[in-house]
Design a protein around this motif. Structure first.
Motif, mmCIF file in Angstrom:
data_model
loop_
_atom_site.group_PDB
_atom_site.id
_atom_site.type_symbol
_atom_site.label_atom_id
_atom_site.label_comp_id
_atom_site.label_asym_id
_atom_site.label_seq_id
_atom_site.Cartn_x
_atom_site.Cartn_y
_atom_site.Cartn_z
ATOM 1 N N LEU A 150 0.822 -1.215 0.000
ATOM 2 C CA LEU A 150 0.000 0.000 0.000
ATOM 3 C C LEU A 150 0.856 1.265 0.000
ATOM 4 O O LEU A 150 0.540 2.234 -0.698
ATOM 5 N N LEU A 151 1.943 1.260 0.766
ATOM 6 C CA LEU A 151 2.839 2.414 0.793
ATOM 7 C C LEU A 151 3.491 2.614 -0.576
ATOM 8 O O LEU A 151 3.592 3.751 -1.061
ATOM 9 N N SER A 152 3.901 1.523 -1.213
ATOM 10 C CA SER A 152 4.484 1.609 -2.556
ATOM 11 C C SER A 152 3.475 2.159 -3.557
ATOM 12 O O SER A 152 3.808 2.996 -4.406
ATOM 13 N N ALA A 153 2.222 1.693 -3.458
ATOM 14 C CA ALA A 153 1.168 2.175 -4.353
ATOM 15 C C ALA A 153 0.910 3.659 -4.121
ATOM 16 O O ALA A 153 0.734 4.431 -5.078
ATOM 17 N N ALA A 154 0.909 4.081 -2.865
ATOM 18 C CA ALA A 154 0.689 5.506 -2.544
ATOM 19 C C ALA A 154 1.824 6.356 -3.114
ATOM 20 O O ALA A 154 1.591 7.430 -3.673
ATOM 21 N N PHE A 213 3.724 5.618 -5.700
ATOM 22 C CA PHE A 213 3.587 5.601 -7.147
ATOM 23 C C PHE A 213 2.488 6.564 -7.601
ATOM 24 O O PHE A 213 2.688 7.357 -8.530
ATOM 25 N N VAL A 214 1.332 6.504 -6.950
ATOM 26 C CA VAL A 214 0.201 7.372 -7.305
ATOM 27 C C VAL A 214 0.552 8.836 -7.054
ATOM 28 O O VAL A 214 0.221 9.720 -7.851
ATOM 29 N N HIS A 215 1.240 9.086 -5.948
ATOM 30 C CA HIS A 215 1.668 10.463 -5.636
ATOM 31 C C HIS A 215 2.627 10.966 -6.714
ATOM 32 O O HIS A 215 2.565 12.130 -7.127
ATOM 33 N N GLY A 216 3.511 10.092 -7.177
ATOM 34 C CA GLY A 216 4.455 10.448 -8.234
ATOM 35 C C GLY A 216 3.774 10.770 -9.555
ATOM 36 O O GLY A 216 4.311 11.527 -10.367
ATOM 37 N N LEU A 217 2.587 10.213 -9.773
ATOM 38 C CA LEU A 217 1.820 10.517 -10.982
ATOM 39 C C LEU A 217 1.039 11.822 -10.854
ATOM 40 O O LEU A 217 0.350 12.218 -11.786
ATOM 41 N N LEU A 235 -5.591 10.875 -4.346
ATOM 42 C CA LEU A 235 -5.768 9.427 -4.381
ATOM 43 C C LEU A 235 -4.739 8.724 -3.496
ATOM 44 O O LEU A 235 -4.996 7.618 -2.993
ATOM 45 N N ALA A 236 -3.611 9.352 -3.263
ATOM 46 C CA ALA A 236 -2.570 8.750 -2.427
ATOM 47 C C ALA A 236 -2.966 8.737 -0.949
ATOM 48 O O ALA A 236 -2.546 7.848 -0.204
ATOM 49 N N LEU A 237 -3.792 9.698 -0.512
ATOM 50 C CA LEU A 237 -4.165 9.790 0.908
ATOM 51 C C LEU A 237 -4.879 8.543 1.437
ATOM 52 O O LEU A 237 -4.496 8.034 2.498
ATOM 53 N N PRO A 238 -5.921 8.010 0.754
ATOM 54 C CA PRO A 238 -6.546 6.788 1.278
ATOM 55 C C PRO A 238 -5.582 5.594 1.304
ATOM 56 O O PRO A 238 -5.668 4.747 2.193
ATOM 57 N N VAL A 291 -2.335 5.809 1.884
ATOM 58 C CA VAL A 291 -1.466 6.022 3.050
ATOM 59 C C VAL A 291 -2.218 5.644 4.330
ATOM 60 O O VAL A 291 -1.667 4.997 5.218
ATOM 61 N N TYR A 292 -3.509 6.026 4.400
ATOM 62 C CA TYR A 292 -4.315 5.678 5.579
ATOM 63 C C TYR A 292 -4.435 4.150 5.716
ATOM 64 O O TYR A 292 -4.234 3.605 6.801
ATOM 65 N N ALA A 293 -4.756 3.472 4.618
ATOM 66 C CA ALA A 293 -4.871 2.015 4.649
ATOM 67 C C ALA A 293 -3.532 1.376 5.036
ATOM 68 O O ALA A 293 -3.491 0.384 5.767
ATOM 69 N N CYS A 294 -2.432 1.972 4.581
ATOM 70 C CA CYS A 294 -1.094 1.496 4.936
ATOM 71 C C CYS A 294 -0.856 1.629 6.441
ATOM 72 O O CYS A 294 -0.348 0.711 7.079
ATOM 73 N N MET A 295 -1.244 2.772 7.015
ATOM 74 C CA MET A 295 -1.053 2.998 8.453
ATOM 75 C C MET A 295 -1.873 2.001 9.279
ATOM 76 O O MET A 295 -1.388 1.479 10.283
ATOM 77 N N ILE A 296 -3.118 1.743 8.854
ATOM 78 C CA ILE A 296 -3.961 0.776 9.563
ATOM 79 C C ILE A 296 -3.348 -0.622 9.467
ATOM 80 O O ILE A 296 -3.283 -1.362 10.456
ATOM 81 N N ALA A 297 -2.881 -0.999 8.287
ATOM 82 C CA ALA A 297 -2.258 -2.310 8.107
ATOM 83 C C ALA A 297 -1.009 -2.439 8.974
ATOM 84 O O ALA A 297 -0.782 -3.487 9.595
#
Length: 196
Positions: A28-32, A34-38, A43-46, A48-54
Motif C-alpha cells: 500500500l505504501l508503494s502504491a501511494a 507511485f500514485v503520488h508520483g503521478l 488518491l494517495a491519501l486513502p 497512506v491511511y490504509a497502509c497505516m492501519i495495516a
C-alpha cells in the motif's frame, strides 16, 4: 474429550497474520508513492491511511505484542461504529479475502472431532454451521458474530488468526462448552479459516 478440540494440531500456517499484513502495508505504501508520483495526491491519501492501519494491525498481531482488543470486538461478537470506521480498510480486506478464499479453496468448513463437538472456520451463514443449532465458540478478533448465531449460544474468545488463545481463555471456553454439551447442545469452535 472436549479439550481435544482446543489442542492445536501442527499445520502449515505460512507467514502468520503480522507478516502478511505487514507485507500488505508495504504494498500500500508503494502504491501511494507511485500514485503520488503521478500527481494524484488526493488518491494517495486513502492508500497512506490504509497502509497505516495495516501497519498498526501488523504490530498489534505480532506474537510478542498479541493485542486482539485493538479492533474493539465486543463479547457479543460485534464491532462498535468507531472500529468499523477506523479499521474499515482492514475489516473490509478480511471479509473480501474470506469470500475469495472460500471461492478458490475446496475445504470442508468444519470437522466433527468428538460426538457433538466441531472445529472449523468462520460461519458466514446458517448453511455453514454444523447441524443442530450449535453453541459457538468464536476464536476470531477480526470477524463479527454471524447473525445466525444467538448471543445466548455464543462465546467470544478474541484471538488473532494464527495465534492461540491465552490459557485462561481456553479454560473458560472449555467450562462453557461442557455446560452446553450437558444441555445436549452441539458445540462449534471456530477460527477464521478451517485449518484442521
Amino acid at each position: 474429550m472436549i479439550m481435544q478440540g482446543f489442542r492445536r494440531r501442527p499445520a502449515k500456517m505460512g507467514w502468520g497474520i503480522s507478516r502478511l499484513i505487514g507485507l500488505k502495508a508495504l504494498v500500500l505504501l508503494s502504491a501511494a508513492y507511485f500514485v503520488h508520483g503521478l500527481g494524484m495526491k488526493l488518491l494517495a491519501l486513502p492508500l497512506v491511511y490504509a497502509c497505516m492501519i495495516a501497519l498498526l494491525v501488523s504490530i498489534a498481531s505480532h506474537p510478542s505484542i498479541d493485542l486482539p482488543l485493538l479492533l474493539g470486538k465486543t463479547s457479543s461478537g460485534s464491532f462498535p461504529l468507531w472500529s468499523w470506521i477506523m479499521f474499515s480498510p482492514f475489516l473490509l480486506f478480511i471479509h473480501l479475502f474470506m469470500l475469495f478464499r472460500r471461492f478458490v479453496k475446496n475445504e470442508p468448513l468444519y470437522t466433527e472431532i468428538a460426538d457433538g463437538v466441531y472445529v472449523g472456520g468462520w460461519p458466514s451463514s446458517v448453511e455453514r454451521l454444523p447441524p443442530g443449532e450449535p453453541a459457538v465458540i468464536d476464536c476470531t478478533c477480526e470477524l463479527p458474530r454471524s447473525s445466525t448465531v444467538t448471543e445466548t449460544s455464543y462465546l467470544c474468545v478474541a484471538t488473532w488468526d494464527t495465534r492461540a488463545p491465552q490459557p485462561s481463555q481456553i479454560e473458560s471456553a472449555v467450562r462453557w462448552a461442557v455446560r452446553k454439551r450437558s444441555q445436549n447442545k452441539p458445540v462449534y469452535v471456530h477460527c477464521a479459516y478451517a485449518y484442521i
